[in-house]
Design a protein around this motif. Structure first.
Motif, PDB file in Angstrom:
ATOM      1  N   ARG A 200     -80.586  -7.589  27.465  1.00 28.91           N
ATOM      2  CA  ARG A 200     -79.370  -7.550  26.644  1.00 28.91           C
ATOM      3  C   ARG A 200     -79.702  -7.432  25.157  1.00 28.91           C
ATOM      4  NH1 ARG A 200     -75.956 -12.450  29.558  1.00 28.91           N
ATOM      5  NH2 ARG A 200     -75.385 -11.295  31.461  1.00 28.91           N
ATOM      6  N   ALA A 201     -80.779  -8.120  24.714  1.00 35.37           N
ATOM      7  CA  ALA A 201     -81.066  -8.196  23.287  1.00 35.37           C
ATOM      8  C   ALA A 201     -81.708  -6.930  22.741  1.00 35.37           C
ATOM      9  CB  ALA A 201     -81.965  -9.398  23.010  1.00 35.37           C
ATOM     10  N   ILE A 202     -82.644  -6.337  23.487  1.00 31.86           N
ATOM     11  CA  ILE A 202     -83.406  -5.203  22.945  1.00 31.86           C
ATOM     12  C   ILE A 202     -83.347  -3.971  23.840  1.00 31.86           C
ATOM     13  CG2 ILE A 202     -84.999  -6.717  21.711  1.00 31.86           C
ATOM     14  CD1 ILE A 202     -87.059  -6.236  23.895  1.00 31.86           C
ATOM     15  N   SER A 203     -82.401  -3.947  24.760  1.00 28.51           N
ATOM     16  CA  SER A 203     -82.266  -2.807  25.685  1.00 28.51           C
ATOM     17  C   SER A 203     -83.568  -2.535  26.425  1.00 28.51           C
ATOM     18  CB  SER A 203     -81.818  -1.548  24.927  1.00 28.51           C
ATOM     19  OG  SER A 203     -80.571  -1.761  24.323  1.00 28.51           O
ATOM     20  N   LEU A 204     -84.235  -3.603  26.821  1.00 23.40           N
ATOM     21  CA  LEU A 204     -85.490  -3.468  27.561  1.00 23.40           C
ATOM     22  C   LEU A 204     -85.230  -2.847  28.927  1.00 23.40           C
ATOM     23  CD1 LEU A 204     -88.556  -4.221  27.820  1.00 23.40           C
ATOM     24  CD2 LEU A 204     -87.787  -6.357  28.881  1.00 23.40           C
ATOM     25  N   GLN A 205     -86.019  -1.844  29.271  1.00 24.90           N
ATOM     26  CA  GLN A 205     -85.925  -1.239  30.594  1.00 24.90           C
ATOM     27  C   GLN A 205     -86.934  -1.916  31.505  1.00 24.90           C
ATOM     28  OE1 GLN A 205     -85.303   2.856  30.653  1.00 24.90           O
ATOM     29  NE2 GLN A 205     -85.065   2.925  32.849  1.00 24.90           N
ATOM     30  N   VAL A 206     -86.455  -2.473  32.615  1.00 24.11           N
ATOM     31  CA  VAL A 206     -87.297  -3.238  33.524  1.00 24.11           C
ATOM     32  C   VAL A 206     -87.397  -2.549  34.877  1.00 24.11           C
ATOM     33  CG1 VAL A 206     -87.555  -5.422  34.768  1.00 24.11           C
ATOM     34  CG2 VAL A 206     -86.804  -5.428  32.384  1.00 24.11           C
ATOM     35  N   ILE A 207     -88.609  -2.404  35.364  1.00 25.25           N
ATOM     36  CA  ILE A 207     -88.854  -1.900  36.716  1.00 25.25           C
ATOM     37  C   ILE A 207     -89.624  -2.974  37.466  1.00 25.25           C
ATOM     38  CG2 ILE A 207     -89.978  -0.123  38.123  1.00 25.25           C
ATOM     39  CD1 ILE A 207     -89.699   1.768  35.732  1.00 25.25           C
ATOM     40  N   LEU A 208     -89.040  -3.499  38.529  1.00 25.70           N
ATOM     41  CA  LEU A 208     -89.673  -4.530  39.326  1.00 25.70           C
ATOM     42  C   LEU A 208     -90.118  -3.947  40.661  1.00 25.70           C
ATOM     43  CD1 LEU A 208     -87.255  -7.581  38.835  1.00 25.70           C
ATOM     44  CD2 LEU A 208     -89.268  -6.968  37.495  1.00 25.70           C
ATOM     45  N   VAL A 209     -91.360  -4.206  41.023  1.00 23.42           N
ATOM     46  CA  VAL A 209     -91.862  -3.864  42.357  1.00 23.42           C
ATOM     47  C   VAL A 209     -91.829  -5.153  43.167  1.00 23.42           C
ATOM     48  CG1 VAL A 209     -93.786  -2.950  43.696  1.00 23.42           C
ATOM     49  CG2 VAL A 209     -93.350  -2.087  41.379  1.00 23.42           C
ATOM     50  N   LEU A 210     -90.989  -5.205  44.197  1.00 22.07           N
ATOM     51  CA  LEU A 210     -90.758  -6.449  44.929  1.00 22.07           C
ATOM     52  C   LEU A 210     -90.969  -6.259  46.423  1.00 22.07           C
ATOM     53  CD1 LEU A 210     -87.470  -7.623  43.146  1.00 22.07           C
ATOM     54  CD2 LEU A 210     -89.785  -8.485  42.754  1.00 22.07           C
ATOM     55  N   SER A 211     -91.550  -7.263  47.055  1.00 18.61           N
ATOM     56  CA  SER A 211     -91.710  -7.260  48.509  1.00 18.61           C
ATOM     57  C   SER A 211     -90.532  -7.944  49.197  1.00 18.61           C
ATOM     58  CB  SER A 211     -93.012  -7.984  48.899  1.00 18.61           C
ATOM     59  OG  SER A 211     -94.132  -7.362  48.336  1.00 18.61           O
TER      60      SER A 211
ATOM     61  N   LYS B 109     -98.573 -12.681  28.567  1.00 18.62           N
ATOM     62  CA  LYS B 109     -99.348 -11.633  27.904  1.00 18.62           C
ATOM     63  C   LYS B 109     -98.575 -10.317  27.891  1.00 18.62           C
ATOM     64  CE  LYS B 109    -103.815  -9.237  28.187  1.00 18.62           C
ATOM     65  NZ  LYS B 109    -105.071  -9.080  28.965  1.00 18.62           N
ATOM     66  N   ALA B 110     -97.932  -9.976  29.016  1.00 18.50           N
ATOM     67  CA  ALA B 110     -97.157  -8.732  29.097  1.00 18.50           C
ATOM     68  C   ALA B 110     -95.932  -8.790  28.191  1.00 18.50           C
ATOM     69  CB  ALA B 110     -96.736  -8.477  30.544  1.00 18.50           C
ATOM     70  N   LEU B 111     -95.252  -9.927  28.163  1.00 17.66           N
ATOM     71  CA  LEU B 111     -94.043 -10.054  27.358  1.00 17.66           C
ATOM     72  C   LEU B 111     -94.352 -10.045  25.864  1.00 17.66           C
ATOM     73  CD1 LEU B 111     -92.181 -12.746  29.497  1.00 17.66           C
ATOM     74  CD2 LEU B 111     -91.586 -10.334  29.283  1.00 17.66           C
TER      75      LEU B 111
ATOM     76  N   LEU C 293     -90.878  -2.321  30.845  1.00 16.89           N
ATOM     77  CA  LEU C 293     -91.700  -3.386  31.421  1.00 16.89           C
ATOM     78  C   LEU C 293     -91.749  -3.210  32.938  1.00 16.89           C
ATOM     79  CD1 LEU C 293     -93.273  -6.033  30.919  1.00 16.89           C
ATOM     80  CD2 LEU C 293     -91.111  -7.258  31.240  1.00 16.89           C
ATOM     81  N   ILE C 294     -92.952  -2.964  33.477  1.00 23.78           N
ATOM     82  CA  ILE C 294     -93.144  -2.800  34.913  1.00 23.78           C
ATOM     83  C   ILE C 294     -93.870  -4.034  35.434  1.00 23.78           C
ATOM     84  CG2 ILE C 294     -94.144  -1.379  36.741  1.00 23.78           C
ATOM     85  CD1 ILE C 294     -94.048   0.987  34.785  1.00 23.78           C
ATOM     86  N   LEU C 295     -93.242  -4.758  36.343  1.00 22.63           N
ATOM     87  CA  LEU C 295     -93.805  -5.993  36.884  1.00 22.63           C
ATOM     88  C   LEU C 295     -93.942  -5.870  38.400  1.00 22.63           C
ATOM     89  CD1 LEU C 295     -91.720  -8.613  34.850  1.00 22.63           C
ATOM     90  CD2 LEU C 295     -94.051  -7.826  34.397  1.00 22.63           C
ATOM     91  N   ASP C 296     -95.156  -6.058  38.897  1.00 21.17           N
ATOM     92  CA  ASP C 296     -95.443  -5.956  40.322  1.00 21.17           C
ATOM     93  C   ASP C 296     -95.383  -7.355  40.938  1.00 21.17           C
ATOM     94  OD1 ASP C 296     -96.346  -5.407  42.858  1.00 21.17           O
ATOM     95  OD2 ASP C 296     -98.210  -4.437  42.236  1.00 21.17           O
ATOM     96  N   ASN C 297     -94.355  -7.594  41.746  1.00 26.19           N
ATOM     97  CA  ASN C 297     -94.151  -8.898  42.399  1.00 26.19           C
ATOM     98  C   ASN C 297     -94.329 -10.066  41.419  1.00 26.19           C
ATOM     99  OD1 ASN C 297     -93.415  -8.573  45.203  1.00 26.19           O
ATOM    100  ND2 ASN C 297     -95.425  -7.647  45.520  1.00 26.19           N
ATOM    101  N   PRO C 298     -93.541 -10.103  40.364  1.00 21.60           N
ATOM    102  CA  PRO C 298     -93.764 -11.111  39.316  1.00 21.60           C
ATOM    103  C   PRO C 298     -93.461 -12.541  39.740  1.00 21.60           C
ATOM    104  CG  PRO C 298     -91.695  -9.972  38.934  1.00 21.60           C
ATOM    105  CD  PRO C 298     -92.377  -9.251  40.062  1.00 21.60           C
ATOM    106  N   PHE C 299     -92.690 -12.726  40.814  1.00 26.40           N
ATOM    107  CA  PHE C 299     -92.256 -14.071  41.183  1.00 26.40           C
ATOM    108  C   PHE C 299     -93.209 -14.786  42.134  1.00 26.40           C
ATOM    109  CE2 PHE C 299     -88.291 -11.606  40.403  1.00 26.40           C
ATOM    110  CZ  PHE C 299     -87.910 -12.244  39.239  1.00 26.40           C
ATOM    111  N   ILE C 300     -94.133 -14.049  42.765  1.00 26.82           N
ATOM    112  CA  ILE C 300     -95.006 -14.716  43.721  1.00 26.82           C
ATOM    113  C   ILE C 300     -95.966 -15.654  43.001  1.00 26.82           C
ATOM    114  CG2 ILE C 300     -94.875 -12.832  45.396  1.00 26.82           C
ATOM    115  CD1 ILE C 300     -97.672 -11.988  44.596  1.00 26.82           C
ATOM    116  N   GLY C 301     -96.208 -16.797  43.607  1.00 25.58           N
ATOM    117  CA  GLY C 301     -97.100 -17.786  43.025  1.00 25.58           C
ATOM    118  C   GLY C 301     -96.453 -18.682  41.993  1.00 25.58           C
ATOM    119  N   LEU C 302     -95.185 -18.422  41.644  1.00 24.13           N
ATOM    120  CA  LEU C 302     -94.494 -19.236  40.649  1.00 24.13           C
ATOM    121  C   LEU C 302     -93.644 -20.296  41.331  1.00 24.13           C
ATOM    122  CD1 LEU C 302     -93.256 -16.497  38.135  1.00 24.13           C
ATOM    123  CD2 LEU C 302     -95.389 -17.798  38.072  1.00 24.13           C
ATOM    124  N   ASP C 303     -93.599 -21.495  40.739  1.00 28.38           N
ATOM    125  CA  ASP C 303     -92.721 -22.522  41.285  1.00 28.38           C
ATOM    126  C   ASP C 303     -91.266 -22.157  40.982  1.00 28.38           C
ATOM    127  OD1 ASP C 303     -92.135 -23.524  38.596  1.00 28.38           O
ATOM    128  OD2 ASP C 303     -94.125 -24.438  38.664  1.00 28.38           O
ATOM    129  N   ALA C 304     -90.323 -22.870  41.609  1.00 31.30           N
ATOM    130  CA  ALA C 304     -88.908 -22.500  41.548  1.00 31.30           C
ATOM    131  C   ALA C 304     -88.378 -22.475  40.116  1.00 31.30           C
ATOM    132  CB  ALA C 304     -88.088 -23.460  42.408  1.00 31.30           C
TER     133      ALA C 304
END
Length: 356
Positions: free
Chosen positions: A67-78, A32-34, A41-52
């Motif tokens: 690389r394609a659209i110069s997207l700026q990404v901010i990740l909040v990670l534990s 939905k966010a993508l 794009l700000i993602l709060d702990n996007p990897f938790i709950g996901l399989d490998a």
């Protein structure tokens, strides 16, 4: 549509949101966010709950978008070890370089030193209640269990036998039925009584109440965390575990309240006992819910992704608490994780579920 296919969203479109597992819900929210085509794009702990495989897919997709659209990404990670290679700078919220922006590689070096120091911290454990001598040798027995929702089959002809004292690692991709299986064990699933299930040597539906089952089980999961929206003090959340209620309906006795404080202390959050649950951070809430699962020293402890959203030091602390509990005679453990390294070395059995 391509994103739907990549993240397996198409197979979820006919499911109600409440029936989605935590991993499926996370995949849905990411797509939905993508699809909103953001520039930042700000993602709060996007990897938790996901399989490998989904974690790998997300990292690759984000790198391609950058690389394609110069997207700026901010990740909040534990987790320090989840910082992707495409991240160029890190801003630690706390630690050796609080508030300073550091190059990624320099930060990882600093963080590794901090992690090694924190992992050596000792853990204070509470007193445990005496072992329940009435616990049967068979804790769980499932015979040819099949669960369907409409045309969708979640579990098919599943046999599972868990003996007293065993430690089970439950694994499987998102949507493979792990959460459904645990909801059957805890009698939270509407189909629980339509299946051939026995708990603690007693066949389901032979007169026992749900509460007789639950009083011997400690349980924490992302679904419980998601549903726990009670604006009450943290210590009352822990006390609710004594009576398996979502919210505090039975006022604890002074000696019970003391045990609740001990468990909050075990998880390093005793000072938060009077703080409203909804005012705590997600990681602090998870620690409170873990204390709730442990508080009655259950015969069967079910931990569904217990380290969700915890930082390095708290993951280490919780893993130590799990080890001490699991190494006690007669205690049975079922643990779910998408990270193999999170399972303690005491695990004796494993069950891997595949999507039908």
């Amino acid at each position: 549509n391509n994103l739907y296919g990549l993240f397996g969203v198409e197979e979820m479109l006919d499911k109600h949101l409440v029936l989605l597992s935590s991993g499926e819900l996370r995949r849905f929210q990411l797509v939905k966010a993508l699809l909103s085509q953001p520039r930042v794009l700000i993602l709060d702990n996007p990897f938790i709950g996901l399989d490998a495989s989904t974690r790998t897919l997300l990292r690759e997709l984000l790198e391609r978008m950058i690389r394609a659209i110069s997207l700026q990404v901010i990740l909040v990670l534990s987790r320090v070890d989840e910082i992707p290679s495409f991240i160029t700078h890190v801003v630690p919220v706390e630690g050796l370089v609080c508030g300073e922006k550091m190059e990624r590689n320099a930060y990882l070096c600093e963080a590794k030193n901090v992690q090694n120091l924190k992992m050596n911290a000792s853990v204070k454990f509470p007193r445990f209640v005496p072992l329940n001598d009435l616990c049967q040798e068979e804790v769980i027995r499932l015979n040819k269990v099949t669960i369907r929702y409409g045309e969708r089959t979640i579990l098919k002809d599943l046999d599972w036998l868990v003996h007293r004292g065993e430690k089970w690692a439950l694994t499987g991709d998102n949507g493979s039925g792990k959460s459904t299986l645990l909801s059957l064990v805890c009698a939270d699933n509407p189909q629980s009584y339509a299946c051939d299930i026995a708990m603690f040597g007693r066949k389901r539906g032979t007169g026992e109440s749900i509460w007789e089952i639950k009083k011997r089980i400690g349980y924490v999961s992302p679904e419980i965390h998601r549903a726990y929206l009670k604006n009450i003090p943290a210590i009352d959340i822990v006390a609710s575990g004594l009576h398996d209620s979502v919210g505090l309906y039975v006022r604890p006795k002074p000696e019970q309240r003391s045990v609740c404080e001990e468990w909050l202390d075990v998880f390093g959050i005793k000072e938060l006992k009077d703080r409203s649950f909804l005012q705590l951070s997600s990681g602090e809430q998870r620690l409170v819910l873990l204390a709730r699962a442990f508080v009655k020293d259950p015969d069967l402890l079910i931990l569904d992704e217990p380290l969700h959203g915890l930082d390095t030091s708290n993951r280490s602390l919780v893993m130590d608490v799990i080890r001490v509990f699991a190494n006690r005679e007669g205690k049975t453990l079922i643990m779910v994780s998408h990270y193999q390294e999170e399972f303690p070395e005491c695990m004796t059995h494993s069950l891997h579920l595949k999507r039908n």
